[in-house]
Design an enzyme around this catalytic site. Structure first.
Site, short mmCIF file in Angstrom:
data_model
loop_
_atom_site.label_atom_id
_atom_site.label_comp_id
_atom_site.label_asym_id
_atom_site.label_seq_id
_atom_site.Cartn_x
_atom_site.Cartn_y
_atom_site.Cartn_z
N HIS A 78 5.96 -11.94 5.80
CA HIS A 78 5.77 -11.44 4.44
C HIS A 78 7.12 -11.13 3.80
O HIS A 78 7.99 -10.55 4.43
CB HIS A 78 4.87 -10.20 4.41
CG HIS A 78 5.28 -9.12 5.37
ND1 HIS A 78 5.01 -9.17 6.71
CD2 HIS A 78 5.97 -7.97 5.17
CE1 HIS A 78 5.51 -8.09 7.30
NE2 HIS A 78 6.10 -7.35 6.39
N ILE A 126 0.82 -1.21 0.00
CA ILE A 126 0.00 0.00 0.00
C ILE A 126 0.86 1.27 0.00
O ILE A 126 0.39 2.34 -0.37
CB ILE A 126 -0.95 -0.03 1.22
CG1 ILE A 126 -2.20 0.77 0.98
CG2 ILE A 126 -0.24 0.40 2.50
CD1 ILE A 126 -3.29 0.55 2.04
N GLN A 160 9.82 -4.54 11.25
CA GLN A 160 8.60 -5.32 11.04
C GLN A 160 7.42 -4.62 11.73
O GLN A 160 7.49 -4.31 12.93
CB GLN A 160 8.76 -6.75 11.59
CG GLN A 160 7.56 -7.64 11.25
CD GLN A 160 7.73 -9.09 11.69
OE1 GLN A 160 8.68 -9.45 12.38
NE2 GLN A 160 6.78 -9.93 11.30
N ASN A 184 11.67 -8.52 7.10
CA ASN A 184 11.99 -7.82 8.35
C ASN A 184 11.49 -8.68 9.50
O ASN A 184 10.36 -9.16 9.48
CB ASN A 184 11.32 -6.45 8.39
CG ASN A 184 11.85 -5.53 7.31
OD1 ASN A 184 13.04 -5.54 7.00
ND2 ASN A 184 10.96 -4.74 6.71
P1 AMP Z 1 6.96 -4.56 7.48
O1 AMP Z 1 7.17 -3.14 7.91
O2 AMP Z 1 8.17 -5.27 6.98
O3 AMP Z 1 6.20 -5.35 8.54
O4 AMP Z 1 6.04 -4.47 6.20
C1 AMP Z 1 4.66 -4.23 6.28
C2 AMP Z 1 4.27 -3.67 4.95
O5 AMP Z 1 2.87 -3.79 4.82
C3 AMP Z 1 4.61 -2.20 4.78
O6 AMP Z 1 5.48 -2.04 3.66
C4 AMP Z 1 3.25 -1.53 4.57
O7 AMP Z 1 3.29 -0.49 3.62
C5 AMP Z 1 2.40 -2.70 4.08
N1 AMP Z 1 0.98 -2.60 4.34
C6 AMP Z 1 0.37 -2.20 5.48
N2 AMP Z 1 -0.97 -2.27 5.35
C7 AMP Z 1 -1.21 -2.74 4.09
C8 AMP Z 1 -2.40 -3.02 3.34
N3 AMP Z 1 -3.62 -2.87 3.86
N4 AMP Z 1 -2.25 -3.46 2.07
C9 AMP Z 1 -1.03 -3.61 1.53
N5 AMP Z 1 0.12 -3.38 2.18
C10 AMP Z 1 0.04 -2.94 3.44
#
Ligand code: AMP
Ligand code: ZN
Length: 111
Positions: free
Chosen positions: A97, A30, A91, A84
């Site tokens: 992910h 996102i 994270q 992460n």
């Molecule tokens: P992390 O910070 O490694 O846990 O990555 C989480 C990722 O999820 C971040 O890059 C956010 O931009 C992404 N994210 C959070 N909410 C959503 C959502 N609803 N749809 C798609 N990506 C998301």
């Protein structure tokens, strides 16, 4: 369990899906950090990649094969795959992910 990515898997929260496999799905981040920024996740909930590797190594393998296929389908000249683990490493969603990032020159080391 109140998990954002479990809700994306179940369809409760919408996402732009770019790939679906037996045990993984992939969707656009996102808040993209590059022209391609896709998150590839196991359909089953694991808190981080260590838990995923210990409990479902086949799904872990599927994540990386999905990354390879998505990168090839977009003809990326190169790409980076990142997990992460833990808040200190950035994270923010505690459902494992794999970040697939590409489409621009990437710096090393990351911040
Ligand atoms: P992390 O910070 O490694 O846990 O990555 C989480 C990722 O999820 C971040 O890059 C956010 O931009 C992404 N994210 C959070 N909410 C959503 C959502 N609803 N749809 C798609 N990506 C998301
Ligand atoms: Zn989850």
């Amino acid at each position: 369990m109140d998990c954002l990515f479990c809700k994306i898997v179940s369809g409760q929260i919408p996402a732009k899906l770019v790939h679906q496999g037996d045990s993984v799905i992939a969707f656009d981040d996102i808040n993209p950090q590059a022209p391609t920024h896709v998150l590839i996740i196991p359909k089953k909930h694991f808190e981080n990649v260590g838990e995923l590797a210990a409990n479902d190594p086949l799904a872990l393998k599927e994540l990386f094969i999905a990354a390879k296929e998505i990168a090839a389908s977009r003809a990326l000249a190169g790409y980076r795959t990142v997990f992460n683990t833990g808040a200190e490493a950035g994270q923010s969603v505690f459902h494992a992910h794999l970040h697939l990032i590409g489409g621009r020159a990437l710096q090393w080391p990351p911040g």
